[in-house]
Write a protein that holds these residues in place. Structure first.
Motif, PDB file in Angstrom:
ATOM      1  N   LEU A 199       9.926  11.820   0.937  1.00 42.70           N
ATOM      2  CA  LEU A 199      11.424  11.901   1.196  1.00 42.70           C
ATOM      3  C   LEU A 199      11.911  10.673   2.176  1.00 42.70           C
ATOM      4  O   LEU A 199      12.918  10.166   1.654  1.00 42.70           O
ATOM      5  CB  LEU A 199      11.669  13.173   1.859  1.00 42.70           C
ATOM      6  N   VAL A 200      11.285  10.458   3.085  1.00 38.07           N
ATOM      7  CA  VAL A 200      11.678   9.203   3.882  1.00 38.07           C
ATOM      8  C   VAL A 200      11.594   7.925   3.121  1.00 38.07           C
ATOM      9  O   VAL A 200      12.405   7.116   3.298  1.00 38.07           O
ATOM     10  CB  VAL A 200      10.614   9.055   5.018  1.00 38.07           C
ATOM     11  N   PHE A 201      10.418   7.721   2.316  1.00 36.23           N
ATOM     12  CA  PHE A 201      10.483   6.538   1.622  1.00 36.23           C
ATOM     13  C   PHE A 201      11.457   6.527   0.558  1.00 36.23           C
ATOM     14  O   PHE A 201      12.175   5.490   0.397  1.00 36.23           O
ATOM     15  CB  PHE A 201       9.061   6.566   0.888  1.00 36.23           C
ATOM     16  N   ARG A 244       0.851  -1.240  -0.204  1.00 36.37           N
ATOM     17  CA  ARG A 244       0.036  -0.057   0.043  1.00 36.37           C
ATOM     18  C   ARG A 244       0.856   1.295  -0.030  1.00 36.37           C
ATOM     19  O   ARG A 244       0.612   2.395  -0.784  1.00 36.37           O
ATOM     20  CB  ARG A 244      -0.953  -0.103   1.160  1.00 36.37           C
ATOM     21  N   GLN A 245       1.983   1.203   0.848  1.00 32.96           N
ATOM     22  CA  GLN A 245       2.818   2.271   0.870  1.00 32.96           C
ATOM     23  C   GLN A 245       3.426   2.708  -0.655  1.00 32.96           C
ATOM     24  O   GLN A 245       3.601   3.829  -0.937  1.00 32.96           O
ATOM     25  CB  GLN A 245       3.918   2.263   2.040  1.00 32.96           C
ATOM     26  N   ARG A 304      14.656   5.290   2.408  1.00 33.25           N
ATOM     27  CA  ARG A 304      14.361   4.051   2.699  1.00 33.25           C
ATOM     28  C   ARG A 304      15.008   3.002   1.325  1.00 33.25           C
ATOM     29  O   ARG A 304      15.493   2.052   1.384  1.00 33.25           O
ATOM     30  CB  ARG A 304      13.098   3.515   3.199  1.00 33.25           C
ATOM     31  N   MET A 305      14.483   3.442   0.253  1.00 37.44           N
ATOM     32  CA  MET A 305      14.621   2.799  -1.233  1.00 37.44           C
ATOM     33  C   MET A 305      16.217   2.910  -1.253  1.00 37.44           C
ATOM     34  O   MET A 305      16.623   1.807  -2.005  1.00 37.44           O
ATOM     35  CB  MET A 305      14.022   3.343  -2.239  1.00 37.44           C
ATOM     36  N   LEU A 306      16.763   3.977  -1.167  1.00 31.07           N
ATOM     37  CA  LEU A 306      18.262   4.104  -1.289  1.00 31.07           C
ATOM     38  C   LEU A 306      19.009   3.092  -0.299  1.00 31.07           C
ATOM     39  O   LEU A 306      20.082   2.439  -0.883  1.00 31.07           O
ATOM     40  CB  LEU A 306      18.990   5.441  -0.903  1.00 31.07           C
ATOM     41  N   ALA A 307      18.501   3.043   0.802  1.00 31.62           N
ATOM     42  CA  ALA A 307      19.300   2.119   1.751  1.00 31.62           C
ATOM     43  C   ALA A 307      18.841   0.437   1.522  1.00 31.62           C
ATOM     44  O   ALA A 307      19.457  -0.364   2.012  1.00 31.62           O
ATOM     45  CB  ALA A 307      18.758   2.399   3.163  1.00 31.62           C
ATOM     46  N   ALA A 308      17.609   0.302   0.878  1.00 32.78           N
ATOM     47  CA  ALA A 308      17.268  -1.120   0.698  1.00 32.78           C
ATOM     48  C   ALA A 308      17.046  -1.565  -0.700  1.00 32.78           C
ATOM     49  O   ALA A 308      15.975  -1.167  -1.167  1.00 32.78           O
ATOM     50  CB  ALA A 308      15.761  -1.279   1.759  1.00 32.78           C
ATOM     51  N   LEU A 312       1.660   6.464  -6.960  1.00 30.31           N
ATOM     52  CA  LEU A 312       0.385   7.499  -7.394  1.00 30.31           C
ATOM     53  C   LEU A 312       0.542   8.802  -6.860  1.00 30.31           C
ATOM     54  O   LEU A 312      -0.311   9.623  -7.084  1.00 30.31           O
ATOM     55  CB  LEU A 312      -0.899   6.645  -6.986  1.00 30.31           C
ATOM     56  N   ARG A 313       1.629   9.048  -6.226  1.00 28.82           N
ATOM     57  CA  ARG A 313       1.890  10.297  -5.657  1.00 28.82           C
ATOM     58  C   ARG A 313       0.693  10.886  -4.517  1.00 28.82           C
ATOM     59  O   ARG A 313       0.313  11.933  -4.634  1.00 28.82           O
ATOM     60  CB  ARG A 313       2.067  11.546  -6.729  1.00 28.82           C
ATOM     61  N   GLU A 314       0.400   9.839  -3.838  1.00 27.18           N
ATOM     62  CA  GLU A 314      -0.640  10.127  -2.686  1.00 27.18           C
ATOM     63  C   GLU A 314       0.102  10.239  -1.278  1.00 27.18           C
ATOM     64  O   GLU A 314      -0.628  10.331  -0.489  1.00 27.18           O
ATOM     65  CB  GLU A 314      -1.658   9.090  -2.738  1.00 27.18           C
ATOM     66  N   MET A 315       1.431  10.289  -1.553  1.00 26.12           N
ATOM     67  CA  MET A 315       2.090  10.413  -0.180  1.00 26.12           C
ATOM     68  C   MET A 315       2.514  11.718   0.294  1.00 26.12           C
ATOM     69  O   MET A 315       2.903  12.482  -0.702  1.00 26.12           O
ATOM     70  CB  MET A 315       3.214   9.393  -0.385  1.00 26.12           C
ATOM     71  N   PRO A 316       2.218  12.209   1.335  1.00 26.11           N
ATOM     72  CA  PRO A 316       2.953  13.760   1.757  1.00 26.11           C
ATOM     73  C   PRO A 316       4.407  13.731   1.453  1.00 26.11           C
ATOM     74  O   PRO A 316       5.045  12.724   1.400  1.00 26.11           O
ATOM     75  CB  PRO A 316       2.671  13.865   3.256  1.00 26.11           C
ATOM     76  N   ALA A 317       4.678  15.149   1.067  1.00 30.43           N
ATOM     77  CA  ALA A 317       6.127  15.256   0.821  1.00 30.43           C
ATOM     78  C   ALA A 317       7.079  14.697   1.543  1.00 30.43           C
ATOM     79  O   ALA A 317       8.118  14.238   1.244  1.00 30.43           O
ATOM     80  CB  ALA A 317       6.218  16.751   0.701  1.00 30.43           C
ATOM     81  N   ALA A 318       6.911  14.991   3.025  1.00 29.99           N
ATOM     82  CA  ALA A 318       7.656  14.284   4.027  1.00 29.99           C
ATOM     83  C   ALA A 318       8.276  12.928   4.114  1.00 29.99           C
ATOM     84  O   ALA A 318       9.083  12.377   4.008  1.00 29.99           O
ATOM     85  CB  ALA A 318       7.512  14.925   5.292  1.00 29.99           C
TER      86      ALA A 318
END
Length: 85
Positions: A25-27, A9-10, A30-34, A16-22
Motif C-alpha cells: 500500500l505504501v509503495f 529490487r523493491q 509512492r507510485m501515485l505521488a511519483a 511479483l507480489r512478494e511485498m507485505p500488504a502494508a
C-alpha cells in the motif's frame, strides 16, 4: 547506484507480489505521488514479461529437440504412432 538497485529490487518485489500488504500500500501511494516511479514500474513489468516469454520459448525449443530425438528411436516412434491410429 545502491539506491537504484534497492529501488529495482523493491519494484520487483511489488510486481511479483512478494511485498507485505502494508508495504504494498505504501509503495502504491509512492507510485501515485511519483510519476517517475510509475514509469520505472511499467518498464520493469515489461522486462519481466519479456523474460518470461523468452524462458517459455527456450523451454519450447528444448521440448521440440527432445521430441525429435525420441521420435528417432523406432520403438518409441512405433509406440506413439500406434496410439493415434
Amino acid at each position: 547506484m545502491r539506491k537504484q538497485l534497492a529501488e529495482a529490487r523493491q519494484i520487483e518485489q511489488y510486481l511479483l507480489r512478494e511485498m507485505p500488504a502494508a508495504s504494498r500500500l505504501v509503495f502504491q501511494a509512492r507510485m501515485l505521488a511519483a510519476p517517475a516511479l510509475r514509469e520505472k514500474v511499467r518498464y520493469q513489468r515489461k522486462t519481466l514479461q519479456l523474460v518470461r516469454w523468452l524462458a517459455r520459448e527456450e523451454k519450447r525449443r528444448e521440448l521440440d529437440q527432445l521430441f525429435h530425438r525420441l521420435m528417432q528411436d523406432t520403438s518409441f516412434n512405433n509406440s506413439i504412432t500406434s496410439i493415434f491410429k
